[in-house]
Design an enzyme around this catalytic site. Structure first.
Site, PDB file in Angstrom:
ATOM      1  N   LYS A 180     -29.507 116.054 -28.682  1.00 31.28           N
ATOM      2  CA  LYS A 180     -28.577 116.954 -29.358  1.00 31.28           C
ATOM      3  C   LYS A 180     -28.493 116.603 -30.855  1.00 31.28           C
ATOM      4  O   LYS A 180     -29.046 115.571 -31.295  1.00 31.28           O
ATOM      5  CB  LYS A 180     -27.225 116.882 -28.639  1.00 31.28           C
ATOM      6  N   TYR A 186     -25.103 126.829 -22.293  1.00 29.49           N
ATOM      7  CA  TYR A 186     -23.839 126.251 -21.814  1.00 29.49           C
ATOM      8  C   TYR A 186     -22.958 127.288 -21.101  1.00 29.49           C
ATOM      9  O   TYR A 186     -21.742 127.103 -21.023  1.00 29.49           O
ATOM     10  CB  TYR A 186     -23.088 125.603 -22.981  1.00 29.49           C
ATOM     11  N   ASN A 214     -22.452 112.701 -27.444  1.00 25.02           N
ATOM     12  CA  ASN A 214     -23.048 111.830 -26.426  1.00 25.02           C
ATOM     13  C   ASN A 214     -24.574 111.968 -26.360  1.00 25.02           C
ATOM     14  O   ASN A 214     -25.200 111.657 -25.362  1.00 25.02           O
ATOM     15  CB  ASN A 214     -22.376 112.039 -25.068  1.00 25.02           C
ATOM     16  N   HIS A 227     -28.569 116.014 -23.587  1.00 26.98           N
ATOM     17  CA  HIS A 227     -28.299 116.889 -22.448  1.00 26.98           C
ATOM     18  C   HIS A 227     -29.428 116.689 -21.445  1.00 26.98           C
ATOM     19  O   HIS A 227     -30.584 116.531 -21.836  1.00 26.98           O
ATOM     20  CB  HIS A 227     -28.273 118.360 -22.874  1.00 26.98           C
ATOM     21  N   GLU A 231     -32.688 126.304 -17.071  1.00 29.96           N
ATOM     22  CA  GLU A 231     -32.677 125.785 -18.438  1.00 29.96           C
ATOM     23  C   GLU A 231     -34.093 125.715 -19.030  1.00 29.96           C
ATOM     24  O   GLU A 231     -34.287 126.017 -20.209  1.00 29.96           O
ATOM     25  CB  GLU A 231     -32.012 124.417 -18.468  1.00 29.96           C
TER      26      GLU A 231
HETATM   27  N1  UDP Z   1     -17.934 117.885 -23.313  1.00 24.66           N
HETATM   28  C1  UDP Z   1     -16.870 117.667 -24.159  1.00 24.66           C
HETATM   29  N2  UDP Z   1     -15.625 117.493 -23.602  1.00 24.66           N
HETATM   30  C2  UDP Z   1     -15.421 117.534 -22.254  1.00 24.66           C
HETATM   31  C3  UDP Z   1     -16.505 117.753 -21.410  1.00 24.66           C
HETATM   32  C4  UDP Z   1     -17.760 117.917 -21.969  1.00 24.66           C
HETATM   33  O1  UDP Z   1     -17.031 117.630 -25.371  1.00 24.66           O
HETATM   34  O2  UDP Z   1     -14.270 117.373 -21.808  1.00 24.66           O
HETATM   35  C5  UDP Z   1     -19.270 118.093 -23.887  1.00 24.66           C
HETATM   36  C6  UDP Z   1     -20.139 116.844 -23.812  1.00 24.66           C
HETATM   37  O3  UDP Z   1     -20.911 116.761 -25.008  1.00 24.66           O
HETATM   38  C7  UDP Z   1     -21.032 117.144 -22.619  1.00 24.66           C
HETATM   39  C8  UDP Z   1     -21.174 118.661 -22.690  1.00 24.66           C
HETATM   40  O4  UDP Z   1     -19.922 119.106 -23.172  1.00 24.66           O
HETATM   41  O5  UDP Z   1     -22.282 116.468 -22.712  1.00 24.66           O
HETATM   42  C9  UDP Z   1     -21.492 119.355 -21.393  1.00 24.66           C
HETATM   43  O6  UDP Z   1     -20.584 118.908 -20.396  1.00 24.66           O
HETATM   44  P1  UDP Z   1     -21.087 118.458 -18.964  1.00 24.66           P
HETATM   45  O7  UDP Z   1     -19.900 118.254 -18.098  1.00 24.66           O
HETATM   46  O8  UDP Z   1     -22.131 119.428 -18.486  1.00 24.66           O
HETATM   47  O9  UDP Z   1     -21.727 117.015 -19.243  1.00 24.66           O
HETATM   48  P2  UDP Z   1     -23.241 116.490 -19.195  1.00 24.66           P
HETATM   49  O10 UDP Z   1     -23.961 117.294 -18.160  1.00 24.66           O
HETATM   50  O11 UDP Z   1     -23.794 116.662 -20.581  1.00 24.66           O
HETATM   51  O12 UDP Z   1     -23.117 115.046 -18.836  1.00 24.66           O
HETATM   52 MG    MG Z   2     -24.075 119.341 -17.844  1.00 22.27          MG
END
Ligand code: UDP
Ligand code: MG
Length: 154
Positions: free
Chosen positions: A10, A50, A113, A116, A127
């Site tokens: 990202k 997303y 973080n 993705h 995706e």
């Molecule tokens: N995210 C955030 N706040 C939250 C949950 C998610 O900013 O409370 C962001 C975070 O960068 C995350 C992305 O949204 O990586 C997508 O969320 P997901 O639950 O799909 O997490 P991932 O699959 O990336 O671990």
């Molecule tokens: Mg996710």
């Protein structure tokens, strides 16, 4: 089972100049790159990617961030690649991510973080189709793959 999965380094990963190191972790593990591109994402693509999070409080910020600066999209292939990559990425919230995972080693903020990764077979298929045209995903054989396939392939 051989699987393909989508990884995004990202914008925070590109800004922090960690793209190569992040890609290297998957390469070192033995996963095969089958697609790779550097993209400045537009809003429509970000919202499609997303879509599952539409309506959640963090959605607008997430889309704004992912479109703010370029990212690297990679398709990796390997045995059980989808789960393997998720394990290597670590928990969404970096504070919960175990050291040894990418987020556990390199991240502290949930909104930054770094990475993705597709979370299951259906998501991976959806995706990969969002980020890559079919001809941009390249099948090829490494020398080592012949040993995996067995004596008749050698
Ligand atoms: N995210 C955030 N706040 C939250 C949950 C998610 O900013 O409370 C962001 C975070 O960068 C995350 C992305 O949204 O990586 C997508 O969320 P997901 O639950 O799909 O997490 P991932 O699959 O990336 O671990
Ligand atoms: Mg996710």
């Amino acid at each position: 089972m051989t699987e393909r999965t989508l990884v995004l380094v990202k914008p925070d990963g590109v800004q922090r100049q960690l793209a190569g190191r992040i890609i290297a972790r998957f390469e070192e593990r033995g996963l095969k790159i089958v697609g790779l591109k550097f993209v400045k994402v537009d809003r429509a693509l970000a919202e499609r990617h997303y879509a599952v999070h539409k309506g959640k409080p963090f959605f607008d910020g997430l889309v704004a961030f992912i479109t703010s600066s370029p990212l690297v999209a990679i398709a990796f292939e390997g045995p059980n690649a989808i789960g393997m990559v998720r394990t290597m990425v670590g928990a969404t919230k970096p504070a919960d991510a175990v050291p040894g995972t990418i987020r556990g080693d390199l991240a502290v903020e949930m909104g930054q973080n770094l990475i993705h990764a597709s979370d299951g077979p259906e998501t991976a298929a959806t995706e990969l189709a969002i980020w890559f045209r079919p001809e941009e995903l390249v099948s090829y054989e490494r020398e080592i793959d012949r040993w995996v396939r067995g004596p008749e392939a050698r």
